[in-house]
Each structure stands twice: as structure tokens, then as C-alpha cells.
Design an enzyme around this catalytic site. Structure first.
Site, PDB file in Angstrom:
ATOM      1  N   LYS A 121       4.863  -7.492  -4.291  1.00  0.00           N
ATOM      2  CA  LYS A 121       3.959  -6.487  -4.532  1.00  0.00           C
ATOM      3  C   LYS A 121       2.994  -6.600  -6.145  1.00  0.00           C
ATOM      4  O   LYS A 121       2.228  -6.692  -6.240  1.00  0.00           O
ATOM      5  CB  LYS A 121       4.261  -5.175  -4.310  1.00  0.00           C
ATOM      6  N   THR A 166       1.339   0.380   1.696  1.00  0.00           N
ATOM      7  CA  THR A 166       1.743   0.297   0.023  1.00  0.00           C
ATOM      8  C   THR A 166       1.104  -0.718  -0.684  1.00  0.00           C
ATOM      9  O   THR A 166       0.866  -0.170  -1.780  1.00  0.00           O
ATOM     10  CB  THR A 166       3.390  -0.060  -0.154  1.00  0.00           C
ATOM     11  N   SER A 189       2.204   0.560   6.843  1.00  0.00           N
ATOM     12  CA  SER A 189       3.026  -0.341   6.111  1.00  0.00           C
ATOM     13  C   SER A 189       3.460  -1.382   7.294  1.00  0.00           C
ATOM     14  O   SER A 189       3.369  -1.339   8.524  1.00  0.00           O
ATOM     15  CB  SER A 189       4.248   0.461   5.875  1.00  0.00           C
ATOM     16  N   GLY A 190       3.670  -2.598   6.894  1.00  0.00           N
ATOM     17  CA  GLY A 190       4.027  -3.701   7.704  1.00  0.00           C
ATOM     18  C   GLY A 190       5.002  -3.629   8.731  1.00  0.00           C
ATOM     19  O   GLY A 190       4.769  -3.777  10.005  1.00  0.00           O
ATOM     20  N   ASP A 240       7.967 -13.141   1.078  1.00  0.00           N
ATOM     21  CA  ASP A 240       8.971 -13.305   0.526  1.00  0.00           C
ATOM     22  C   ASP A 240       9.962 -14.225   1.255  1.00  0.00           C
ATOM     23  O   ASP A 240      10.765 -13.452   2.206  1.00  0.00           O
ATOM     24  CB  ASP A 240       9.932 -11.955   0.124  1.00  0.00           C
ATOM     25  N   HIS A 254      10.814  -6.942  10.707  1.00  0.00           N
ATOM     26  CA  HIS A 254       9.248  -7.190  11.620  1.00  0.00           C
ATOM     27  C   HIS A 254       9.014  -8.567  11.408  1.00  0.00           C
ATOM     28  O   HIS A 254       8.066  -8.687  11.596  1.00  0.00           O
ATOM     29  CB  HIS A 254       8.509  -6.178  10.964  1.00  0.00           C
TER      30      HIS A 254
END
Length: 133
Positions: A18, A42, A60-61, A86, A93
Site C-alpha cells: 500500500k 483500504t 476490501s479485497g 505481495d 483470497h
């Protein structure tokens, strides 16, 4: 991309990426202000709060945000995806992430998954936009 309307860009970043997304968006801030932006929860909140970007925020993912962006993409509402992943941290998920990247491939949508490719894609969008102006 649609005939020189605002580029429609999805911005997604895993937790450890992020800060990189904020840095990238700051580098391209003036360009991104002229784009239609979607982002997962986020990431979108940070882009708005820290850089003042107008962003359509999704969930959110891990709770479906990646799938929401995938649906936009399939509906022709996204021109490119910047997804700073990352690769060193397992994601709960992961199937949703793979589905989004697969949808990019199926629909021939540029998908940048690291800073180098993100800069290449954004630079090309800027050149294309300037050439059409």
C-alpha cells in the site's frame, strides 16, 4: 481504452504494497486526477485521504473487492489494472486474485502487478492521452 475519454483505472495493493501504491500515485498524481479510478477498500481510502484522489471504493479485497473490480472489467468499465501484489505473503483470497488476473487476460486488459510494469502502463496511457489531445 475508449476513444479518449478519461482512462478508467483500477488500483489494488496488498497490505505490504500500500505504501508503494501511494508513492506511485503521488508520482502520477496530476495524470490520475484526470482518470476515473476504482480501488479496493483500504487502498482507495488511502488514495483519497492522503492524495485527494476521487476514487470509487469497492470492498476490501479479502471480502470481495477484487471480484467487484473483476465484474467492472468484464462489463467493459476498466481500461487497465494496477495491482501491486505481495508475492511473498500468502493471501487468503488467492482464488479471487487469480480470477481477476485471468479476467484481465481473457478481456485483453493491461494488468501491472509491480512498480516497474505499473510505471510502463501509466507512462503509455499518458502518451496515448497526450497524442489524442
Amino acid at each position: 481504452m475508449t476513444k479518449m475519454t478519461q482512462p478508467r483505472i483500477a488500483l489494488i495493493a496488498h497490505d505490504k504494497k500500500k505504501d508503494d501504491m501511494i508513492t506511485l500515485a503521488a508520482e502520477y498524481l496530476e495524470f490520475l486526477k484526470g482518470c476515473t479510478l476504482s480501488a479496493t477498500g483500504t487502498t482507495g481510502g488511502r488514495l483519497h485521504n492522503e492524495l485527494g484522489l476521487k476514487v470509487e471504493r469497492k470492498h476490501s479485497g479479502p471480502v470481495g473487492g477484487d471480484l467487484q473490480i473483476g465484474a467492472q472489467l468484464v462489463n467493459g468499465e476498466i481500461d487497465c489494472v494496477i495491482f501491486l501484489r505481495d508475492p511473498m505473503t500468502p493471501q487468503p483470497h488467492e482464488p479471487d486474485i487469480n480470477a481477476l488476473v485471468r479476467a484481465c487476460d481473457v478481456h485483453n486488459i493491461a494488468c501491472a502487478t509491480n512498480l516497474s510494469t505499473a510505471r510502463l502502463v501509466l507512462n503509455q496511457l499518458m502518451i496515448s492521452r497526450a497524442g489524442a489531445a
